[in-house]
Every structure is written in C-alpha cells, then in structure tokens.
Write an enzyme that holds these catalytic residues in place. Structure first.
Site, PDB file in Angstrom:
ATOM      1  N   LYS A 135      -6.276  -0.496  -4.824  1.00 50.17           N
ATOM      2  CA  LYS A 135      -6.998   0.715  -5.190  1.00 50.17           C
ATOM      3  C   LYS A 135      -6.091   1.531  -6.103  1.00 50.17           C
ATOM      4  CE  LYS A 135      -9.918   1.259  -1.061  1.00 50.17           C
ATOM      5  NZ  LYS A 135     -10.470   2.246  -0.092  1.00 50.17           N
ATOM      6  N   ASP A 140     -32.861  -0.088 -16.393  1.00 45.92           N
ATOM      7  CA  ASP A 140     -33.537   0.629 -15.318  1.00 45.92           C
ATOM      8  C   ASP A 140     -33.584   2.126 -15.600  1.00 45.92           C
ATOM      9  OD1 ASP A 140     -34.445   0.956 -12.425  1.00 45.92           O
ATOM     10  OD2 ASP A 140     -32.639   2.195 -12.475  1.00 45.92           O
ATOM     11  N   TRP A 157       0.823  -1.210   0.000  1.00 49.30           N
ATOM     12  CA  TRP A 157       0.000   0.000   0.000  1.00 49.30           C
ATOM     13  C   TRP A 157       0.859   1.264   0.000  1.00 49.30           C
ATOM     14  CZ3 TRP A 157      -5.150  -0.319  -0.923  1.00 49.30           C
ATOM     15  CH2 TRP A 157      -5.723  -1.594  -0.811  1.00 49.30           C
ATOM     16  N   GLU A 205     -37.584   0.149 -18.842  1.00 54.70           N
ATOM     17  CA  GLU A 205     -38.444   0.613 -17.757  1.00 54.70           C
ATOM     18  C   GLU A 205     -38.784   2.074 -18.032  1.00 54.70           C
ATOM     19  OE1 GLU A 205     -38.586   1.096 -12.900  1.00 54.70           O
ATOM     20  OE2 GLU A 205     -36.899   1.831 -14.070  1.00 54.70           O
TER      21      GLU A 205
END
Length: 682
Positions: free
Chosen positions: A130, A343, A95, A397
């Site tokens: 990350k 959606d 890290w 939708e």
C-alpha cells in the site's frame, strides 16, 4: 468501427446541422462545444505531442520497471499534490511506514526508485503493498491509484495492492477478430455466470460460457464488473481501483486468456467502463487520497452524486484527464479489449446528472445545463480509442438523447459508434406493468421502436441487467410470474405459460427487427431465465441463489426454456443470413388495432405480428414491397420454438398483382394468434 458517412463541409462543429436542420438556431452553441474540445486537444498536443503519449500515465505512475543511472529496478510514482508525506509499505519492507519515504516534485508527484540490487529479492511478483499517505486528515494506508491488482484478505476483508510482474507474461495466441456482420452483444457478468451458488471465475467463463455465446450467434461479449470494486453487490458500478481487473474472479492472466479465447471464437470483447463516478471508500478508493476533496473529484456538493452515493470526477483537471484517458489506453493495450460501453454517460454530461430532467427541447442539451468538461473528456476518449484501435467500438449509455452523441467528432459530435436505445426496455416494462397485451397500441409501439435520432446507430434491447435487478422483473417474470416454476415442462397445459412463451418471442423479435442497428441481450434472458438478480447482502442472508445462471434449464430439451433458447438462435441468425440490422428502409406496412395486426418491413424482409390473444387470420392480405413471391424464414409458432406448429415451415406465399396498402402487389397469409412470421423475397 468508424462511421462511413462522409463528413459535411462544415468544419467548425456545426456539421450536425446537415443531418438535423432544427439545430440551426443553436449553431453558436455547437461551435462553442467544438471549440472547447479542440482547445483541450491542442493543449494536450502542445504539451505531450499526442493523445496516445498523454495517455501513457499507467507507464509512468504506479509501479513500473525502469532504471536510474543505468541501474535496473522499479519506479513507484503517485500524484498527490495536497499530501504532506508518502511512503510505500508492504511485504517488501515488513510494512514499515517510515523506511521507504517518497519524494515530491513541483507538480505534486511523489516518487521513489527501488533498485534491483537492493530490492530484487523483496519487491517481487505478487508482493502485497500500500502507500502510506500523511495528509490533513491524518496518516492512512491507501491503495495506489494506478495499482494493477487489488486483493482482499478473506478474514479481515482488507484490500491491498499487489506488485504484478509475472516472470512469464501472457502470450497471446489469437489476433483480434476482424469485425464481421452487425453488432450482436451478449452482456455478461463473470461472477454470476456459474450455476453454483458462489462466485464464478474467469477460467470457468472461458471454458463453460464463451462456447455458449458463440453457439448462440452473438459476435460480441460485453463484460460487466471487471474494474475492481470492494462491494460485490454494486454489480461493479462502485469502482475503487480503475486499473485492476477484479481479483475475486481470478488473475489478470486468466482474464487475458478469456479475451484471447473469445477472439479465437470470433467474438469481440467489450469492457463496461465506469468513468462516470467512483466509490466513496477511503481504504480502497480515491476519496480524499491526498487529504483534499478536490484532488480527483469536484469539491463540496458538486462532487457528491445524490442518487448513487458516490463521487463525481472533475474532468477539467489535467491529471484527472490523464488518469481516465490512460485507463482507456490501458484496457485496450494491456488486455486487448475491443472497445467500451461507457457507463452513466447521462450522469456525466449534465450538471444535474439528468435526474428528473425532462429533455423536452434542444436547449436542454446545451449550456448552462451541461458539464462541458465531461463532454470534452468523452470526445477525447472516443478520439483516443479510435486512434489506438480504428476497429474498436464505443457505446454510450445515455437516456437523454444528447445531440450528436453517436456522430463523428468532425461534425461536432461526441464520437461514439453507438448509443443504447434505453427507451425501448423502459417502454416494455411500462406496457407489461400497466396494460394487458390485448390493449397495446401497436401503432405507438411500432413508432417508438423506429423513433431514433437520424444518422446515429442504436443498440436495441428488450431488457438488460437493469431490468433484471431485484425490485424489478425480467420480461419472462412479468409474463409468467409464479407459473414459471411449475409449468415450463413441454406438454404441460397452462394458459399463462402459453401466453408468456408466445409473447416473450414476439417482444424480442419486434425489438430485434425494428429497434436499432445492433442488438443486446443479457446473459440468460435469451431463454427466459426465471427470477431476478440479487447479489449476496445482509437483506437476503448473503445468499447467492439469485446471483447465478441456471444453464441446466436451457440445456434440458424437455423444458420450454430450451425452446426459447432455440428461437433466440434462429432470430439472431436472421442478421447473419439477411444482414437485418443494417437494412434500410424500416417502415410500417400495415397496422390494424382492432385485429391486433402489425406488418413491417426491414430492408427486403416483411415481418408480420398478430398480437391478438385468440383470433387467427386466414388468407389475410397485405401489400408487399417487391413484386416477387415470399418465403417463410422464421415462425415464432414453430413447435421446436415452443409453439403449436400451425403454419407449414418454409411455406411460400405467391405474390399477386392486387394493389393493397398503396403497393401494386400483395400476398395472402395465414397468421395464428400471438404469432410472428418473417418473410423473405425469393
């Protein structure tokens, strides 16, 4: 499933006029819409050669195996044009935020190659990582935009990405099933599919729920909340990592096993795809990723969704288009999904997101009210889906009734295969909330169910997950309320339950029979699942009591839930036996408001509804379409469906050459109160 209707002769995007002549005054607007789609499509083809090639972003960005100068290793790439500096951090480098910086090219793409010779024993399958982004808002650890797995630390609740590269990739066992019959969708949520008060898993859904769905007669599963979302209570609609299958349910391989097993059962699997907005979270999502508010989203107020507290994509941007179209490609290719329910399409298509918009006339569906870039994106997404998988299905939708939404692109439509008939469940809730059933206007009900855009296929449903959420009620709860807790044992004498069980079956049958060309049911509602859906949150003490499905209710033959489940199977079987959902014509044969009687036809079938609370009718005459005898093939009042069994099963009704209801022939039926009969010609 491509539409089989031959395209009209017009090739300029005005082919919709052949279906709806009222669109003729808006021909220029239709041409403009089509030209915008064609222009962006051609721009992509000129740059990339094909939509398929353009949508390979997931094979370029993020973490991918590759080589440099003949040396194998892992490439990491990230688009962040506004950032000052990027570095990849994680387990592989302790890290350390400065040891592995990335390099930026002229397009704002940052990259670094990690050769196996140096990193093979460090950057391994499952490594957590990350990307450290230094931008105008300062330094911050972020989730890579194209990450394929995101995991949450149970103690800190902090999400991190994982380099997912299993040494033995999943080996698919079953081919995609050939579409057979009409679309019958079982909408489901993996996490709440267990009876225990906890989060269910992909593996449990595979072994315990998929067999139920297949046995119930549905031929498609629509999975909600698959794309990773940090807040479980969002029902999956606040997506953070668009390429990551939610890790709270299990591993990517376990989701693949779920889909593979479904295919083996003859079930197609649809993904509830959320491209209408994104979560605002900085740590988990794309918000301010490169330090600007305009990288993936619109800047300022236009980028803020006022009702959902989320962010709105800028569909005009090249890399946003690549990100979303590659996401379509990824889920089809990597997980073998068989299509998508898109959606929030209404929210995407209108600059005001359709909020409070009345949609009273055709200009409401055209500029300046619409987000033209979003419409182009939807057209491209449909073209890509059907190019990659001609048998794939796309469902929109949309509550607005957008022009040409479910018509082919060649006509100037948006290219969806189906649109959700969203007005139907809203109508049912309105009736149940404001009127006694003896006051229902049956002519208006029948007209509403059959009133849909010509030439477009609709998915009918009486209720979905929307109607079951806390703050509303399922149909079963509207009908039976607190009595459902005490009187669902067969033989229990209770007028509220008798009424509720009878109407529950009739509401579903009339919706199934008249409402569309496909049908949808939300998990558990087929047997009148009690109560509502409420995910664990601070307001309920983080309880899972209402975020589960009580399968033991339908499994118990002594309960009326069992009978309601049996009726649903028989109802769905009508489509298997008679191809009901594809049948035309659909028409009203007779309506008698005072007697609360409604007779309809769907293709060859005659369906009789007696909504009267206490009147039964003997030898009631109705005109029928065909000069033949009719046989009773489904009776909501059968005892094994929780009824009273007052009509003989399989009864035959001889036709008589007695003109009635403008038909040269008729039959006479006995139809008890609060009962529906389905009759098939012999």
């Amino acid at each position: 499933m491509a539409d089989s209707t031959p395209p009209p002769s017009r090739t300029d995007g005005t082919g919709l006029i052949a279906i709806d002549p009222w669109l003729e005054p808006h021909a220029d607007a239709l041409r403009h819409r089509f030209q915008r789609y064609q222009a962006m499509r051609q721009r992509i083809l000129d740059a990339e050669g094909s939509l398929a090639q353009f949508s390979h972003g997931h094979l370029y960005f993020g973490l991918n195996r590759g080589e440099r100068d003949g040396q194998p290793g892992v490439w990491y790439r990230e688009w962040a044009p506004g950032a000052i500096a990027l570095s990849l951090v994680g387990d592989f480098n302790g890290w350390n935020r400065y040891s592995t910086p990335l390099h930026k090219d002229q397009f704002g793409v940052w990259s670094r190659f990690f050769p196996d010779a140096e990193f093979a024993d460090r950057l391994t399958h499952g490594s957590r990582l990350k990307v450290h982004v230094h931008s105008a808002i300062g330094p911050r650890d972020r989730m890579p935009a194209y990450i394929r797995r995101a995991v949450c630390d149970p103690k800190t609740l902090d999400f991190s990405g994982q380099y997912w590269n299993p040494p033995q990739p999943y080996a698919w066992r079953h081919p995609t099933p050939t579409p057979r019959g009409n679309l019958r969708i079982y909408e489901a949520h993996v996490g709440m599919a267990t009876e225990e008060q906890r989060i269910g898993t992909y593996r449990e859904f595979t072994t315990q729920v998929l067999p139920r769905i297949a046995k119930a007669g549905y031929n498609a599963v629509q999975l909600m909340a698959i794309q990773e979302h940090p807040y479980y209570g969002s029902f999956g609609y606040q997506v953070s990592s668009f390429y990551a299958a939610s890790s709270r349910f299990g591993t990517p391989e376990e989701l693949k096993e779920l889909i593979d097993t479904a295919h083996g059962l003859g079930l197609r699997v649809l993904l509830d795809l959320v491209h209408s907005h994104a979560v605002k979270n900085l740590n988990e999502g794309l918000n301010l990723f490169d330090g600007t508010d305009y990288q993936y989203f619109h800047a300022g107020g236009r980028g803020q969704h006022p009702a959902w507290d989320s962010l709105c994509f800028d569909y005009a941007k090249w890399e946003v288009l690549r990100f979303l179209l590659s996401n379509v490609h990824f889920w089809l290719e990597e997980y073998h999904f068989d299509g998508f329910r898109f959606d929030g399409v209404t929210s995407m298509m209108y600059l005001d997101h359709g909020l409070g918009h009345p949609f009273l006339s055709y200009p409401d569906y055209l500029p300046p009210h619409v987000d033209e870039d979003a419409i182009v994106y939807l057209q491209l997404a449909n073209e890509l889906t059907h190019t990659l998988r001609p048998d794939a299905l796309t469902i929109a939708e949309d509550v607005s009734g957008m022009i040409g939404l479910a018509r082919p692109l060649a006509e100037g439509g948006l290219g969806f295969d189906y649109r959700l008939a969203m007005g139907v469940p809203d109508y049912w809730i309105k009736l149940l909330r404001h009127q006694k059933d003896e006051d229902w206007n049956l002519g208006a009900l029948c007209g509403m169910l059959m009133n849909r855009r010509p030439g477009e296929r609709h998915v009918a449903y009486a209720e979905s997950h929307d109607q079951a959420l806390v703050g509303d009620k399922t149909i079963a709860m509207w009908l039976m309320d607190a009595d459902i807790y005490y009187h669902m044992v067969k033989g229990s004498q209770n007028l509220v339950i008798d009424r509720g069980v009878a109407l529950h079956k009739m509401i579903r049958l009339i919706t199934f029979a008249l409402g569309g060309e496909a049908y949808l049911n939300f998990m558990g509602n087929e047997f009148g699942h009690p109560e509502w859906i409420d995910f664990p949150r601070e307001g309920n003490g983080f309880s899972y009591k209402y975020a589960r499905r009580q399968w033991s209710l339908v499994d118990d033959p002594l309960l009326r839930y069992h009978a309601l489940g049996a009726f649903d199977r028989a109802m769905v079987q009508l489509d298997v036996d008679y191809n009901l959902l594809a049948q035309t014509p659909t028409e009203r044969l007779q309506v008698h408001e005072d007697n609360k009687l409604l007779f309809c036809r769907r293709g060859p079938l005659v369906i009789a509804f007696n909504f009267h609370p206490h009147k039964s009718y003997t030898d009631y005459r109705v005109g029928v379409p065909d000069a033949t005898d009719y046989k009773l093939v489904l009776n909501t009042d059968d005892m094994w469906f929780g009824g009273h069994g007052e009509v003989v099963s399989g009864q035959v009704y001889p036709h008589q050459r007695v003109a009635w209801d403008d038909r040269p022939q008729s039959i006479q039926v006995y139809i008890p109160a609060r009962t529906a009969l389905v009759l098939a010609p012999l």
